[in-house]
Design an enzyme around this catalytic site. Structure first.
Site, PDB file in Angstrom:
ATOM      1  N   GLU A  17     -28.527  11.331 -69.148  1.00  0.00           N
ATOM      2  CA  GLU A  17     -29.939  10.949 -69.099  1.00  0.00           C
ATOM      3  C   GLU A  17     -30.509  11.109 -67.683  1.00  0.00           C
ATOM      4  OE1 GLU A  17     -27.472   9.195 -70.367  1.00  0.00           O
ATOM      5  OE2 GLU A  17     -28.007   8.360 -72.313  1.00  0.00           O
ATOM      6  N   LYS A 115     -16.659  18.510 -50.323  1.00  0.00           N
ATOM      7  CA  LYS A 115     -15.925  17.764 -51.346  1.00  0.00           C
ATOM      8  C   LYS A 115     -15.569  16.357 -50.884  1.00  0.00           C
ATOM      9  CE  LYS A 115     -14.884  21.224 -54.257  1.00  0.00           C
ATOM     10  NZ  LYS A 115     -14.174  21.928 -55.259  1.00  0.00           N
ATOM     11  N   ILE A 439     -17.248  39.729 -56.656  1.00  0.00           N
ATOM     12  CA  ILE A 439     -16.239  38.688 -56.906  1.00  0.00           C
ATOM     13  C   ILE A 439     -16.018  38.451 -58.392  1.00  0.00           C
ATOM     14  CG2 ILE A 439     -15.578  36.305 -56.306  1.00  0.00           C
ATOM     15  CD1 ILE A 439     -15.701  38.314 -53.966  1.00  0.00           C
ATOM     16  N   GLU A 613      -8.626  22.678 -52.151  1.00  0.00           N
ATOM     17  CA  GLU A 613      -9.032  21.345 -52.596  1.00  0.00           C
ATOM     18  C   GLU A 613      -7.847  20.500 -53.053  1.00  0.00           C
ATOM     19  OE1 GLU A 613     -12.032  21.566 -55.740  1.00  0.00           O
ATOM     20  OE2 GLU A 613     -10.831  20.109 -56.832  1.00  0.00           O
ATOM     21  N   HIS A 702     -25.053  31.803 -52.306  1.00  0.00           N
ATOM     22  CA  HIS A 702     -25.567  30.500 -52.738  1.00  0.00           C
ATOM     23  C   HIS A 702     -27.051  30.342 -52.442  1.00  0.00           C
ATOM     24  CE1 HIS A 702     -21.225  30.091 -52.185  1.00  0.00           C
ATOM     25  NE2 HIS A 702     -21.298  29.335 -53.252  1.00  0.00           N
TER      26      HIS A 702
HETATM   27  N1  GLN Z   1     -14.759  35.237 -60.508  1.00  0.00           N
HETATM   28  C1  GLN Z   1     -15.557  34.075 -60.387  1.00  0.00           C
HETATM   29  C2  GLN Z   1     -17.022  34.461 -60.353  1.00  0.00           C
HETATM   30  O1  GLN Z   1     -17.340  35.477 -59.847  1.00  0.00           O
HETATM   31  C3  GLN Z   1     -15.220  33.295 -59.146  1.00  0.00           C
HETATM   32  C4  GLN Z   1     -16.006  32.017 -59.065  1.00  0.00           C
HETATM   33  C5  GLN Z   1     -15.586  31.091 -57.946  1.00  0.00           C
HETATM   34  O2  GLN Z   1     -14.958  31.469 -57.019  1.00  0.00           O
HETATM   35  N2  GLN Z   1     -15.954  29.856 -58.007  1.00  0.00           N
HETATM   36  O3  GLN Z   1     -17.874  33.748 -60.810  1.00  0.00           O
HETATM   37 ZN    ZN Z   2     -16.046  31.803 -55.071  1.00  0.00          ZN
END
Ligand code: GLN
Ligand code: ZN
Length: 761
Positions: A17, A115, A439, A613, A702
């Site tokens: 919520e 984190k 990636i 982590e 990001h």
């Molecule tokens: N292979 C994943 C992606 O490209 C890697 C994500 C990540 O490192 N958190 O979304």
């Molecule tokens: Zn990543």
């Protein structure tokens, strides 16, 4: 009588919520008063829930509209100068600006996020400067205290302690240690305690979770000073000092010597702390809060065993000096097991979410006072469920056990060393110097999300769904060819989440429907539950990767999540060591890697973003973790021929202290987040010569910002200087999933242009 106590409750709401209301506010669909009202309603409901469960001491101040560390900074007015113009940080505009930034011209970047200890919860990192001026802003907390009193809760304000608040933040002035600000901060805390007392509080909880880490002498001195100073004021208040997630270790005598009225021990993570405390001696005036119900995992507590621990405390102290508690705040578990309709009944009986944990706490408190008979029914059904779980054939798969037991050293080792593999890979994978790649994920469009949602609601047949995914894969392959990337990816259109996707297909995993846990702000995750031995009944990604490869003559990289990350982002079973679970997952991934290889995939990436982590909070335990985590990764990746190129990817962390372990993974290529920290990472790799190929992310995905070519040329030159151009790959920081195509495509074009320019040079 022993008192039952809760350290903190999840605030997102059983049906998220708070997420809905907050996002409505951000989107302008709800005004500030509406959001305030939604918050108040959630708080009241949660207090009532805790009261109904029989909890006697109930937290207030554990609620947050975004993050509790940000709230703590706002409470003492620790707001950087540049946000001041937005107003008071306890009001939404400035508060959310600190958390999320402000877009547009003259915009502001948000504070950093990192984190929370070894959890997957992210907190906002307070910023300290010489000019930081603390000022108490207690209206919000006092308001919540009054609300709680209004619903009749025995409310106990929860504060993040001054030393942890400083220590978890960062200094932006050279030479300034945040702890230097302690003398200015303490009077604000003293004033706050007085206000809380005046408002009718008689008991407060002060969290100093930095006790879970290895302390420096300066931090120890700061703790001594702080609690001596705070003791002088507000003498009518009883103070509970709490740390969690690890043992107090060598600093337990320090904790016991502080002038506080109660000390919380996390006896799930550190069962040895009770005996140690009794051995050192608990001052006559001090109570112990015994955290015997696991606040970090979802398994039903073994009530008998927990009661035995409490008994030990009672015998050494006395019943009045025992508080019965969860091991830490319940923030890290989902709220209500009763909302899970989809789980099979057998598994359901093994579990306990936040609401159920509260009942476990009160049952234990009652049993400590009145004997097991006082809660006979609860103990009986607990015993029955525990026995069922122990005997269940679903926990153990003899074939998996046998396979693990018969592993040989060579199963965790590639056939040849990295340099030799490189030669054969070069022949099979003709790539230019400074090869470009991504990636894994490409932007997740609205159409794609709706495709998956319709599949979930059974509105699409399997064929229709697969056709939709294939169309997306084909689009992404053509796009990459057109942009001129060298090593392509299929784009991960079929995945909602990089752990959930594999959890859904592996044996030994269960998915919840509502098991949401806050990750940061309004973002929640639904960690899968690992309840039994893990294996892979059938290939999980091969058809997508093989299809992608069939569309192009360029090589396409297979894409998997690694065993450590799958373990780290799931609720792991508590009846065997994490190492064993990680290795079972590793074998399942190994099967997938080998199937991808057999399907003609020449490069396979195994992502381990959570590798760092998982590192234990205390240095003494790190070596063991790094050993088994490395072994698990290598087990997953070593089943292939030399000519198959293994990639890995890491992000979200600082890697400087684990570069040796990263090298020990022996991946042929690693891509690693570096752009956000201005290639800080290179420094670590210059001190230590990394043996294999590496792609430090050249731009930050990001942010919606599109970086230009020159910026990436600069980053590449810097990286080539340190790592050597021959070992260097060119890639973004992380997957493109959270971006839009309009942002990702021009950024990738610039990246390819930058790579071409540096190749020439
Ligand atoms: N292979 C994943 C992606 O490209 C890697 C994500 C990540 O490192 N958190 O979304
Ligand atoms: Zn990543």
């Amino acid at each position: 009588m022993a008192t039952s106590l809760n350290l903190g409750f999840p605030r997102i709401g059983a049906r998220r919520e708070l997420k809905r209301a907050t996002e409505d506010y951000w989107a302008g669909r709800l005004d500030a008063a509406g959001l305030e009202a939604a918050g108040a309603q959630i708080r009241a409901e949660h207090w009532r829930l805790q009261m109904a469960a029989g909890i006697e001491s109930i937290p207030v101040g554990d609620f947050s509209f975004y993050d509790q560390v940000l709230d703590a900074a706002a409470l003492v007015g620790a707001v950087p100068e540049r946000y001041r113009a937005l107003g008071d940080a306890s009001e939404f505009p400035a508060y959310f600006a600190l958390a999320r930034g402000v877009g547009g011209e003259g915009g502001l970047a948000p504070l950093e996020m990192t984190k929370w200890f070894d959890t997957n919860y992210h907190y906002i990192v307070p910023e300290y400067a010489r000019t930081t001026k603390f000022r108490l802003q207690s209206a919000r907390l006092l308001g919540q205290l009054r609300e709680a009193q209004g619903v009749g809760a025995a409310a106990r304000p929860v504060l993040l302690g001054p030393v942890s608040l400083l220590r978890l933040g960062k200094s932006v002035d050279a030479g300034l240690d945040p702890l230097d600000l302690l003398p200015q901060l303490l009077p604000v805390y003293a004033e706050l305690l007085e206000e809380l007392q005046a408002a009718g509080a008689s008991f407060v909880q002060i969290d100093e979770p930095i006790f879970a880490m290895d302390l420096t002498d300066a931090e120890r001195a700061a703790l001594r000073t702080s609690y001596a100073v705070l003791r002088e004021g507000a003498t009518g208040l009883r103070v509970l000092l709490a740390s969690y997630f690890a043992s107090y270790g060598d600093d337990l005598p320090l904790a016991l010597s502080l002038p506080v009225d109660a000390l919380h021990l996390d006896l799930v993570r550190a069962p040895q702390d009770l005996k140690a405390a009794l051995r050192y001696g608990v001052p006559q005036s001090m109570q112990l809060s015994l955290g015997v119900v696991d606040g970090r995992n979802i398994w039903r507590t073994d009530l008998r065993r927990a009661l035995a621990v409490l008994e030990e405390g009672r015998q050494a102290l006395s019943e009045e000096r025992i508080l019965v508690a969860p091991s830490c705040s319940l923030l890290h578990v989902p709220i209500d097991l009763d909302l899970e309709m989809g789980l099979d009944p057998e598994l359901q009986g093994w579990l306990s979410f936040a609401n159920q944990k509260l009942s476990e706490v009160t049952v234990l408190a009652a049993a400590l006072s009145g004997g097991e008979e006082a809660a006979a029914q609860a103990f009986e059904s607990n015993e029955r469920q525990r026995a069922l779980r122990e005997a269940s054939p679903r926990s153990v798969d003899p074939a998996v056990r046998k396979r693990l037991a018969s592993l040989k050293e060579a199963d965790g080792r590639r056939q040849s060393p990295g340099a030799a593999r490189r030669k054969v890979q070069e022949e099979r994978l003709p790539l230019p110097p400074l090869p470009t790649t991504t990636i894994g994920s490409f932007p997740q469009t609205e159409e794609l999300r709706s495709l998956r949602a319709r599949k979930r609601r059974n509105e699409l047949s399997q064929e229709e769904y697969e056709a939709g995914i294939r169309a997306e894969i084909a689009r992404v392959i053509r796009l990459q060819e057109e942009i001129g990337l060298d090593l392509l990816v299929h784009g991960e259109a079929e995945r909602n989440d990089m752990v959930e996707y594999f959890g859904e297909q592996l044996e030994g995993f269960a998915a919840t429907q509502n098991g949401w846990v806050q990750s940061y702000g309004t973002r929640c995750v639904k960690p899968p539950i690992i309840f039994g031995d893990v294996h892979r009944p059938q290939p999980m990604t091969v058809r997508w990767s093989a299809y992608a490869q069939s569309l192009t003559t360029q090589p396409v990289k297979g894409m998997l999540t690694g065993p450590v990350t799958i373990l780290q982002w799931s609720f792991a079973r508590d009846d065997q060591p994490r190492e064993l679970t990680a290795k079972q997952i590793a074998l399942a991934i190994r099967d997938e890697v080998q199937d991808l290889e057999a399907a003609g995939i020449r490069a396979i990436q195994i992502d381990e973003p959570a590798f760092r982590e998982g590192l234990p909070l205390r240095a003494a335990e790190r070596e063991d973790y790094l050993r088994w985590a490395t072994e698990a990764f290598r087990l997953a990746t070593s089943g292939v021929e030399d000519e198959t190129q293994i990639h890995s990817h890491m992000c979200y962390s600082e890697f400087n202290d684990i570069v040796e372990a990263i090298a020990a993974l022996d991946a042929d290529v690693i891509s690693i987040e570096a752009a956000r920290s201005g290639m800080e990472l290179l420094e670590a790799f210059s001190r230590f010569s990394y043996p294999n190929e590496i792609g430090p992310g050249v731009y930050d995905i990001h942010s919606p910002r599109v970086p230009d070519k020159d910026e990436m040329v600069k980053a590449l030159r810097a990286a080539a200087g340190v790592l050597g151009a021959g070992m260097l790959w060119v890639n973004p920081d992380c997957g493109l999933k959270t971006r839009r195509f309009e942002e990702a495509v021009p950024a990738l074009r610039n990246m390819v242009a930058a790579a071409r320019q540096v190749r020439e040079e």
